[in-house]
Structures are given as C-alpha cells and as structure tokens.
Design a protein around this motif. Structure first.
Motif, PDB file in Angstrom:
ATOM      1  N   ARG A 147      -9.723   6.648  -0.077  1.00 13.96           N
ATOM      2  CA  ARG A 147      -8.982   5.424  -0.379  1.00 13.96           C
ATOM      3  C   ARG A 147      -8.924   4.431   0.781  1.00 13.96           C
ATOM      4  O   ARG A 147      -8.487   3.308   0.603  1.00 13.96           O
ATOM      5  CB  ARG A 147      -7.549   5.777  -0.781  1.00 13.96           C
ATOM      6  CG  ARG A 147      -7.442   6.600  -2.047  1.00 13.96           C
ATOM      7  CD  ARG A 147      -5.997   6.687  -2.483  1.00 13.96           C
ATOM      8  NE  ARG A 147      -5.802   7.517  -3.655  1.00 13.96           N
ATOM      9  CZ  ARG A 147      -5.965   7.114  -4.915  1.00 13.96           C
ATOM     10  NH1 ARG A 147      -6.359   5.884  -5.158  1.00 13.96           N
ATOM     11  NH2 ARG A 147      -5.745   7.928  -5.927  1.00 13.96           N
ATOM     12  N   ASN A 149      -7.732   3.818   5.079  1.00 14.29           N
ATOM     13  CA  ASN A 149      -6.458   3.940   5.776  1.00 14.29           C
ATOM     14  C   ASN A 149      -6.405   2.921   6.912  1.00 14.29           C
ATOM     15  O   ASN A 149      -7.381   2.758   7.656  1.00 14.29           O
ATOM     16  CB  ASN A 149      -6.249   5.347   6.331  1.00 14.29           C
ATOM     17  CG  ASN A 149      -4.806   5.607   6.715  1.00 14.29           C
ATOM     18  OD1 ASN A 149      -3.885   5.092   6.095  1.00 14.29           O
ATOM     19  ND2 ASN A 149      -4.603   6.405   7.744  1.00 14.29           N
ATOM     20  N   ALA A 197       5.498   7.962   6.801  1.00 17.41           N
ATOM     21  CA  ALA A 197       6.114   8.571   5.617  1.00 17.41           C
ATOM     22  C   ALA A 197       6.204  10.085   5.713  1.00 17.41           C
ATOM     23  O   ALA A 197       7.029  10.716   5.038  1.00 17.41           O
ATOM     24  CB  ALA A 197       5.328   8.180   4.367  1.00 17.41           C
ATOM     25  N   GLN A 290      -8.785  -2.190  -7.902  1.00 23.41           N
ATOM     26  CA  GLN A 290      -8.370  -0.901  -7.367  1.00 23.41           C
ATOM     27  C   GLN A 290      -7.459  -1.065  -6.152  1.00 23.41           C
ATOM     28  O   GLN A 290      -7.632  -1.987  -5.352  1.00 23.41           O
ATOM     29  CB  GLN A 290      -9.610  -0.083  -6.978  1.00 23.41           C
ATOM     30  CG  GLN A 290     -10.594   0.126  -8.120  1.00 23.41           C
ATOM     31  CD  GLN A 290     -10.000   0.948  -9.244  1.00 23.41           C
ATOM     32  OE1 GLN A 290      -9.814   2.155  -9.101  1.00 23.41           O
ATOM     33  NE2 GLN A 290      -9.700   0.316 -10.373  1.00 23.41           N
ATOM     34  N   VAL A 291      -6.518  -0.141  -6.022  1.00 24.83           N
ATOM     35  CA  VAL A 291      -5.634  -0.153  -4.860  1.00 24.83           C
ATOM     36  C   VAL A 291      -6.403   0.341  -3.634  1.00 24.83           C
ATOM     37  O   VAL A 291      -7.417   1.037  -3.758  1.00 24.83           O
ATOM     38  CB  VAL A 291      -4.394   0.729  -5.084  1.00 24.83           C
ATOM     39  CG1 VAL A 291      -3.603   0.246  -6.275  1.00 24.83           C
ATOM     40  CG2 VAL A 291      -4.798   2.197  -5.276  1.00 24.83           C
ATOM     41  N   GLY A 293      -5.851   2.241   0.269  1.00 29.62           N
ATOM     42  CA  GLY A 293      -4.917   3.035   1.050  1.00 29.62           C
ATOM     43  C   GLY A 293      -4.140   4.009   0.186  1.00 29.62           C
ATOM     44  O   GLY A 293      -4.080   3.887  -1.039  1.00 29.62           O
ATOM     45  N   GLU A 294      -3.544   5.011   0.839  1.00 30.59           N
ATOM     46  CA  GLU A 294      -2.703   5.960   0.138  1.00 30.59           C
ATOM     47  C   GLU A 294      -1.355   5.314  -0.177  1.00 30.59           C
ATOM     48  O   GLU A 294      -0.695   4.770   0.714  1.00 30.59           O
ATOM     49  CB  GLU A 294      -2.476   7.208   1.010  1.00 30.59           C
ATOM     50  CG  GLU A 294      -3.643   8.169   1.009  1.00 30.59           C
ATOM     51  CD  GLU A 294      -3.795   8.874  -0.328  1.00 30.59           C
ATOM     52  OE1 GLU A 294      -3.016   9.788  -0.629  1.00 30.59           O
ATOM     53  OE2 GLU A 294      -4.719   8.492  -1.080  1.00 30.59           O
ATOM     54  N   ARG A 295      -0.949   5.332  -1.422  1.00 32.42           N
ATOM     55  CA  ARG A 295       0.343   4.804  -1.821  1.00 32.42           C
ATOM     56  C   ARG A 295       1.305   5.976  -1.981  1.00 32.42           C
ATOM     57  O   ARG A 295       1.415   6.599  -3.049  1.00 32.42           O
ATOM     58  CB  ARG A 295       0.216   4.027  -3.137  1.00 32.42           C
ATOM     59  CG  ARG A 295      -0.760   2.851  -3.058  1.00 32.42           C
ATOM     60  CD  ARG A 295      -0.248   1.747  -2.147  1.00 32.42           C
ATOM     61  NE  ARG A 295      -1.182   0.633  -2.044  1.00 32.42           N
ATOM     62  CZ  ARG A 295      -1.153  -0.437  -2.852  1.00 32.42           C
ATOM     63  NH1 ARG A 295      -0.260  -0.509  -3.819  1.00 32.42           N
ATOM     64  NH2 ARG A 295      -2.024  -1.421  -2.696  1.00 32.42           N
ATOM     65  N   LEU A 296       1.980   6.345  -0.896  1.00 31.22           N
ATOM     66  CA  LEU A 296       2.863   7.493  -0.928  1.00 31.22           C
ATOM     67  C   LEU A 296       4.194   7.107  -1.578  1.00 31.22           C
ATOM     68  O   LEU A 296       4.860   6.180  -1.113  1.00 31.22           O
ATOM     69  CB  LEU A 296       3.111   8.003   0.489  1.00 31.22           C
ATOM     70  CG  LEU A 296       1.872   8.497   1.244  1.00 31.22           C
ATOM     71  CD1 LEU A 296       2.250   8.956   2.645  1.00 31.22           C
ATOM     72  CD2 LEU A 296       1.179   9.609   0.473  1.00 31.22           C
ATOM     73  N   PRO A 297       4.590   7.809  -2.631  1.00 30.19           N
ATOM     74  CA  PRO A 297       5.850   7.462  -3.295  1.00 30.19           C
ATOM     75  C   PRO A 297       7.040   7.844  -2.435  1.00 30.19           C
ATOM     76  O   PRO A 297       6.979   8.768  -1.619  1.00 30.19           O
ATOM     77  CB  PRO A 297       5.802   8.303  -4.576  1.00 30.19           C
ATOM     78  CG  PRO A 297       4.921   9.458  -4.238  1.00 30.19           C
ATOM     79  CD  PRO A 297       3.895   8.924  -3.272  1.00 30.19           C
ATOM     80  N   GLU A 298       8.136   7.097  -2.617  1.00 28.01           N
ATOM     81  CA  GLU A 298       9.364   7.416  -1.905  1.00 28.01           C
ATOM     82  C   GLU A 298      10.208   8.358  -2.735  1.00 28.01           C
ATOM     83  O   GLU A 298      10.250   8.284  -3.965  1.00 28.01           O
ATOM     84  CB  GLU A 298      10.149   6.135  -1.626  1.00 28.01           C
ATOM     85  CG  GLU A 298       9.436   5.174  -0.679  1.00 28.01           C
ATOM     86  CD  GLU A 298      10.285   3.960  -0.364  1.00 28.01           C
ATOM     87  OE1 GLU A 298      11.440   3.918  -0.831  1.00 28.01           O
ATOM     88  OE2 GLU A 298       9.784   3.074   0.347  1.00 28.01           O
TER      89      GLU A 298
END
Length: 301
Positions: A147, A149, A197, A290-291, A293-298
């Motif tokens: 993805r 970074n 994160a 497309q997104v 980077g990593e989209r880390l959820p909170e």
C-alpha cells in the motif's frame, strides 16, 4: 509440522522476526543456518536454538552480494548436506521523505531487501535444481510494499518488488517443484516501533503486558512469534501445492493478499483524448480511486 531432515537458511535471523522464523523451523525439526551481520546476535540465536534441542550454525555475512548468497548456501550444504528452504528476511531501514532521501539511503535499503532477496533466491534455486528434490523460497514482504508508506520510498519499492519476485519465480521454478511465496508480516519489531498508532502496543509488550484483542485482530499486530507459524507451514509438505501467493500474518489474523487487478474500465471508439478522460473520470472512475498507505482504524472509546 515435522521438518525433520530439512535444512533452512534464514537471513537476518539474529533477532526479531528472523529469529522467530529460525526458532520455529528448528522447533519443527529443521536444521537452520542463522544469518546476521552482528556476530553476537547470530551466536546468541544459535545458542538459543541449540539449548532448546535444535540444530543450528551461524553464518555472519551482509546479505546483498552474490558472494554472500553463495556463502549461505555453501554453509548449509557443508554443515547439513543439503538445502531445502531459503527464507529471505534480512532488512534495513533508511526512512526519509522523497526530497530528503539520498542515493545512499536508497541504495542501502534496495541492496539488502531487493538485491539481497534476488541473490539469495538465485543461489538457492541453483542448489534446489541440482538436488532435484524441489525446495521452498519464502520471501518476506511488508504491508508497505502493498500500500505504500510515508517516508519509505526505498523500503516500499523494495517490498513491492519482493512480491513481484514471488509471482514470477513461482512460474519459473514450478517444473523444478520449488514453491515461491511471499509472507507479509506485522509484528513488534524495530521496523514497526516507530509507527505512532502502534506505539501503545509496543510499550505494552516491552512491559510484559499482553497485546489487547483490538490490536491482535483489527490491527493484526502481535509478537514476532505470532508470525512464525506461516513460515513453518510454507516450508512443509502441507504447502507443497501453494505457490505465487502473498500471505499476510500478524497477531490473530492470517490473510491472503490479492494481486493488483483492474477495478473499473470504460471504452471509447478510436481511443481516449485528454478531454474525453476529463469528462468521464468524475462519473466512472473517481468513486473507485484506491487509497494509499495503511489506514489503521482507531479503537472505539
């Protein structure tokens, strides 16, 4: 899993994920060549494996050159008589944004991750073909290669290339009964401890506290040992028909990454002009962008 009689090389296995892979393979019965540039770390890893009843030797060499790769394969053959598994795990980081990244930063990371994977896999493939009994190439990738970074031009490009290697070599080595797969791990290591994160969970591990379920499941974040099972599996007979795959592992989650594929297409008789693309893009393509980077959820409060 029983890997008795198998011989594996694990690059960059003095600590972190590489050490977990080496210990996992040894626990399953494989003899292991531990590799690291740090002689102390390599020696300590060998001692830990041997004390646990396994078989291991150290080969202290910097991965990247053909000579280093040949030395690793030769050590396996000289000590244990053959080579069955090559795990290309060695890596370094030189993180900087594009406009601040030097040629040296770029070359150092690409030299270890990409060229190092290439030279070690090539040396192993030559040996596998000579033995005539197949083999396993297990290449270590990263979510950054899938993805992208921020600040990791060199690392992301190299890790994307590693998955490209796996897809290509799976085809080239199929007749020799050599499987080639990429592992895409997430774990608490020096390469992840700087991600904001993940900081609370890194600190928890350092304090001896368990990683909470949210991190282990939603973020797929855990210990290096959590990522070892998939390497042992891919080295085993149970995975003899699995090749060309990118397998994610981390915490409580096991996953399979898709390869890039077209998500939407449109057609224009005679081809596309710039004006026609500009007119069509908002209604046909924009919703499918497309997104990155990593989209880390909170975690929910």
């Amino acid at each position: 899993m029983d890997l008795s009689g198998r011989v594996a090389v694990v690059t960059g296995s003095g600590r972190g994920l590489g050490l977990a892979y080496a210990k996992g393979l040894a626990d399953a019965g494989a003899a292991v060549v531990v590799n690291d540039v740090d002689a102390g770390a390599a020696g300590a890893a060998v001692e830990e494996i041997v004390d646990a009843g396994g078989r291991a030797v150290a080969e202290v060499v910097a991965v990247g050159t053909a000579e280093a790769a040949d030395a690793l394969v030769a050590r396996a053959v000289d000590e244990f008589g053959r080579l069955d598994v090559m795990v290309t795990n060695a890596g370094v980081l030189r993180d900087r944004v594009l406009w601040k990244m030097t040629d040296e930063d770029f070359d150092a990371v690409v030299g270890v991750h990409l060229r190092g994977t290439f030279t070690c896999a090539r040396a192993a493939a030559v040996r596998f073909r000579a033995q005539g009994t197949g083999g396993r190439l297990i290449l270590v990738g990263s979510p950054a290669g899938q993805r992208g970074n921020f600040g990791q031009t060199n690392y992301s490009a190299a890790k994307a290339g590693v998955v490209g290697f796996a897809r290509t070599w799976a085809m080239e080595l199929a007749r020799a009964k050599v499987t080639v797969n990429a592992v895409v791990p997430v774990a608490a290591t020096a390469m992840t401890e700087t991600i904001p994160a993940l900081q609370p969970y890194v600190e928890a591990l350092r304090s001896g506290e368990p990683v909470p379920p949210f991190a282990r499941r939603v973020l797929a974040f855990g210990t290096p040992e959590d990522a070892a099972g998939v390497v042992v599996f891919l080295a085993s007979d149970a995975a003899e028909d699995i090749t060309g795959q990118a397998v994610g592992i981390g915490g409580d989650r096991l996953s399979l990454w898709t390869h890039p594929t077209q998500v939407v297409a449109a057609y224009a008789d005679g081809g596309w002009s710039a004006d026609a693309i500009a007119e069509t893009w908002p209604t046909v393509f924009a919703a499918h962008e497309q997104v990155v980077g990593e989209r880390l959820p909170e975690q929910a409060s």
